[in-house]
Design a protein around this motif. Structure first.
Motif, mmCIF file in Angstrom:
data_model
loop_
_atom_site.group_PDB
_atom_site.id
_atom_site.type_symbol
_atom_site.label_atom_id
_atom_site.label_comp_id
_atom_site.label_asym_id
_atom_site.label_seq_id
_atom_site.Cartn_x
_atom_site.Cartn_y
_atom_site.Cartn_z
ATOM 1 N N VAL A 142 0.939 -1.140 -0.008
ATOM 2 C CA VAL A 142 0.020 -0.054 -0.024
ATOM 3 C C VAL A 142 0.869 1.225 0.141
ATOM 4 C CG1 VAL A 142 -1.925 1.101 1.130
ATOM 5 C CG2 VAL A 142 -1.755 -1.183 1.278
ATOM 6 N N LEU A 143 0.631 2.099 -1.023
ATOM 7 C CA LEU A 143 1.424 3.397 -1.230
ATOM 8 C C LEU A 143 0.473 4.520 -0.602
ATOM 9 C CD1 LEU A 143 3.686 5.152 -1.817
ATOM 10 C CD2 LEU A 143 2.845 5.299 -4.204
ATOM 11 N N VAL A 144 0.571 5.267 0.477
ATOM 12 C CA VAL A 144 -0.088 6.190 0.897
ATOM 13 C C VAL A 144 0.526 7.501 0.951
ATOM 14 C CG1 VAL A 144 -1.330 7.021 3.271
ATOM 15 C CG2 VAL A 144 -0.966 4.798 2.886
ATOM 16 N N ARG A 160 -0.896 -2.170 8.215
ATOM 17 C CA ARG A 160 -0.074 -2.972 8.882
ATOM 18 C C ARG A 160 -0.699 -3.862 9.681
ATOM 19 N NH1 ARG A 160 3.200 -0.019 13.697
ATOM 20 N NH2 ARG A 160 1.085 0.409 14.495
ATOM 21 N N ALA A 161 -1.749 -3.556 10.183
ATOM 22 C CA ALA A 161 -2.556 -4.516 10.986
ATOM 23 C C ALA A 161 -3.065 -5.721 10.437
ATOM 24 C CB ALA A 161 -3.834 -3.736 11.556
ATOM 25 N N VAL A 162 -3.242 -5.457 8.970
ATOM 26 C CA VAL A 162 -3.906 -6.585 8.057
ATOM 27 C C VAL A 162 -2.585 -7.440 7.541
ATOM 28 C CG1 VAL A 162 -6.234 -5.688 8.035
ATOM 29 C CG2 VAL A 162 -4.430 -5.341 6.224
ATOM 30 N N GLY A 163 -1.511 -6.794 7.639
ATOM 31 C CA GLY A 163 -0.457 -7.862 7.326
ATOM 32 C C GLY A 163 0.048 -7.230 5.919
ATOM 33 N N ALA A 164 -0.400 -5.830 5.402
ATOM 34 C CA ALA A 164 0.308 -5.346 4.091
ATOM 35 C C ALA A 164 1.586 -4.710 4.666
ATOM 36 C CB ALA A 164 -0.719 -4.440 3.548
ATOM 37 N N ARG A 165 2.547 -4.440 3.452
ATOM 38 C CA ARG A 165 3.512 -3.674 3.431
ATOM 39 C C ARG A 165 3.113 -2.200 3.054
ATOM 40 N NH1 ARG A 165 8.408 -5.129 -0.173
ATOM 41 N NH2 ARG A 165 7.967 -7.129 0.735
ATOM 42 N N VAL A 166 3.757 -1.077 4.171
ATOM 43 C CA VAL A 166 3.333 0.200 3.595
ATOM 44 C C VAL A 166 4.409 1.077 3.302
ATOM 45 C CG1 VAL A 166 2.349 2.236 4.825
ATOM 46 C CG2 VAL A 166 1.511 -0.304 5.627
ATOM 47 N N VAL A 201 9.474 2.952 -5.149
ATOM 48 C CA VAL A 201 8.262 2.106 -5.071
ATOM 49 C C VAL A 201 9.100 0.682 -5.395
ATOM 50 C CG1 VAL A 201 6.387 0.795 -5.667
ATOM 51 C CG2 VAL A 201 6.490 3.411 -5.045
ATOM 52 N N ARG A 202 9.886 0.510 -6.439
ATOM 53 C CA ARG A 202 10.218 -0.706 -6.914
ATOM 54 C C ARG A 202 11.489 -1.132 -6.182
ATOM 55 N NH1 ARG A 202 6.656 -2.694 -10.734
ATOM 56 N NH2 ARG A 202 5.761 -0.737 -11.947
ATOM 57 N N ARG A 203 12.247 -0.436 -5.266
ATOM 58 C CA ARG A 203 13.228 -0.624 -4.422
ATOM 59 C C ARG A 203 12.497 -1.433 -3.635
ATOM 60 N NH1 ARG A 203 15.473 4.265 -5.047
ATOM 61 N NH2 ARG A 203 14.868 4.877 -2.823
ATOM 62 N N HIS A 204 11.371 -1.352 -3.026
ATOM 63 C CA HIS A 204 10.711 -1.850 -1.681
ATOM 64 C C HIS A 204 9.808 -3.045 -2.148
ATOM 65 C CE1 HIS A 204 12.873 0.789 0.822
ATOM 66 N NE2 HIS A 204 12.479 1.823 -0.078
ATOM 67 N N ALA A 205 9.397 -2.957 -3.502
ATOM 68 C CA ALA A 205 8.155 -3.890 -4.070
ATOM 69 C C ALA A 205 8.443 -4.050 -5.567
ATOM 70 C CB ALA A 205 6.730 -3.391 -3.767
ATOM 71 N N ALA A 206 9.166 -4.943 -5.895
ATOM 72 C CA ALA A 206 9.457 -5.302 -7.299
ATOM 73 C C ALA A 206 8.283 -5.149 -8.217
ATOM 74 C CB ALA A 206 10.376 -6.542 -7.683
ATOM 75 N N ALA A 207 7.315 -5.780 -7.743
ATOM 76 C CA ALA A 207 5.915 -5.780 -8.648
ATOM 77 C C ALA A 207 5.135 -4.332 -8.834
ATOM 78 C CB ALA A 207 5.081 -6.845 -8.349
ATOM 79 N N GLY A 208 5.450 -3.345 -7.883
ATOM 80 C CA GLY A 208 4.779 -2.360 -7.596
ATOM 81 C C GLY A 208 3.928 -2.055 -6.527
ATOM 82 N N ALA A 209 2.985 -1.087 -6.424
ATOM 83 C CA ALA A 209 2.318 -1.116 -5.171
ATOM 84 C C ALA A 209 0.832 -1.547 -5.658
ATOM 85 C CB ALA A 209 1.880 0.426 -4.804
ATOM 86 N N THR A 210 0.248 -2.608 -5.042
ATOM 87 C CA THR A 210 -0.958 -3.009 -5.167
ATOM 88 C C THR A 210 -2.128 -1.989 -5.178
ATOM 89 O OG1 THR A 210 -1.301 -4.111 -3.224
ATOM 90 C CG2 THR A 210 -0.189 -5.448 -4.768
ATOM 91 N N HIS A 211 -2.008 -1.157 -4.041
ATOM 92 C CA HIS A 211 -3.077 0.005 -3.712
ATOM 93 C C HIS A 211 -2.469 0.945 -3.472
ATOM 94 C CE1 HIS A 211 -4.895 -3.847 -2.986
ATOM 95 N NE2 HIS A 211 -6.085 -3.553 -2.823
ATOM 96 N N VAL A 212 -3.155 2.121 -3.918
ATOM 97 C CA VAL A 212 -2.495 3.628 -3.683
ATOM 98 C C VAL A 212 -3.839 4.054 -2.657
ATOM 99 C CG1 VAL A 212 -1.925 5.685 -4.503
ATOM 100 C CG2 VAL A 212 -0.995 3.653 -5.527
ATOM 101 N N LEU A 213 -3.464 4.726 -1.750
ATOM 102 C CA LEU A 213 -4.420 5.757 -1.044
ATOM 103 C C LEU A 213 -4.049 7.170 -1.104
ATOM 104 C CD1 LEU A 213 -6.928 5.461 1.147
ATOM 105 C CD2 LEU A 213 -5.468 6.434 2.666
#
Length: 327
Positions: A142-144, A160-166, A201-213
């Motif tokens: 998740v990118l906020v 974070r509470a549901v186990g996503a990376r932020v 974003v790619r450094r921390h998530a190679a496939a990209g952000a699944t969600h953006v808020l």
């Protein structure tokens, strides 16, 4: 009663003055307000740039509150004297507010009045976006945008509470350092613009952000699409960065992305009641000091409402600004 009102002929100014105490309509209950959070929508309303919905006093800002129930609501399991919090379309920054009891939540154990007063708008907005409209799950990224805001922090906590990376963005290095020290997210500083966001974003998530808020809008929307994963969801909640969006069609089409828009204030009372019911079942289990919990930037006495508005307008805040009305 006393309430925060706009100042005639001074757009953007507020003061505390006596106003008629509201009378509950059929089906409503009264709440003695002890704390009320401030939001960007309040700044816009008092500046004359965000008209109140029909039936709401145009000179009375305030969307969230916490206080003591003054009436019984047995059909909703609430008794007089209960500690409750909730959202209304306006006029929350006063000593009494009237609302539909279906929209109320019990104040969680251990939450102070100022914390409860700054909880509803941020937490329910974040939950509606990431728990209902574009649901996240463990393993998502998740990118906020504007992560230091009240909604941004609540979204990071919920993710974070549901186990996503932020991951997050903010305008200053000081805010980024503060949020990273909280353990909520890895943060990209946008002071010099959005160049480099994709690589971050790619450094921390190679496939990209699944969600953006997204609480910024404007150029942020188009600049973010390239950093999103295939099948990703972008939820736009505000337009602080501009109301016009310019989107590159390539990423939108090739990645099969979904853009969502959402505003809570304009929804009818039945929609707010449904949100509250979902929150009781799926958000409140995550509400505790190590999970989703209000982050307060400043708590000011009721009579210092002008200073509270100035603090929020300064753009130096991390978390919520709250008025402590009493109790």
């Amino acid at each position: 009663m006393r309430a925060v009102t706009t100042v005639p002929d001074r757009p953007g100014a507020v003061h505390v003055q006596d106003v008629p105490t509201p009378v509950a309509a059929p089906g409503q209950v009264r709440v003695r307000v002890h704390a009320a959070g401030l939001n960007r929508a309040d700044l816009l309303q008092v500046a004359g740039r965000y008209p109140a919905p029909p039936g709401v006093p145009i000179d009375r800002p305030g969307l969230e509150f916490a206080g003591t129930l003054l009436d019984d609501a047995p059909r909703n399991g609430l008794a007089r004297g209960a500690r409750v919090l909730g959202l209304v379309p306006g006029a929350a920054q006063g000593e009494v507010v009237c609302t539909d009891p279906r929209t109320l939540l019990a104040v969680p154990d251990g939450m102070t009045w100022p914390e409860a007063g700054g909880f509803a708008e941020a937490a329910l907005t974040a939950f509606d976006a990431l728990g209902r409209r574009a649901p996240i799950a463990a393993g998502d990224v998740v990118l906020v945008h504007a992560i230091a805001s009240g909604v941004g922090l609540a979204a990071a906590q919920y993710a974070r509470a549901v186990g996503a990376r932020v991951l997050g963005t903010t305008r200053t290095a000081a805010k980024a350092a503060h949020i990273e020290a909280m353990g909520l997210a890895t943060v990209f500083v946008t002071h010099d613009g959005l160049e480099g966001l994709d690589a971050f974003v790619r450094r921390h998530a190679a496939a990209g952000a699944t969600h953006v808020l997204d609480l910024v809008g404007g150029a942020y929307v188009g600049a973010t699409l390239g950093a999103m994963a295939v099948g990703g969801h972008h939820v736009l909640l505000a337009t602080l960065g501009g109301r016009t969006l310019e989107l590159p069609a390539g990423p939108l089409l090739m990645k099969r992305l979904t853009l969502h828009g959402s505003v809570l204030r304009s929804r009818d009372v039945d929609a707010h009641a449904a949100l509250a019911a979902d929150a009781r079942a799926r958000l409140l289990p995550h509400v505790h000091p190590d999970g989703v919990w209000p982050v307060l930037d400043a708590t000011l006495p009721f009579d210092e409402a002008p200073a509270a508005y100035a603090r929020l307008a300064s753009d130096a805040t991390i978390g919520k600004v709250v008025l402590h009305i009493g109790g």
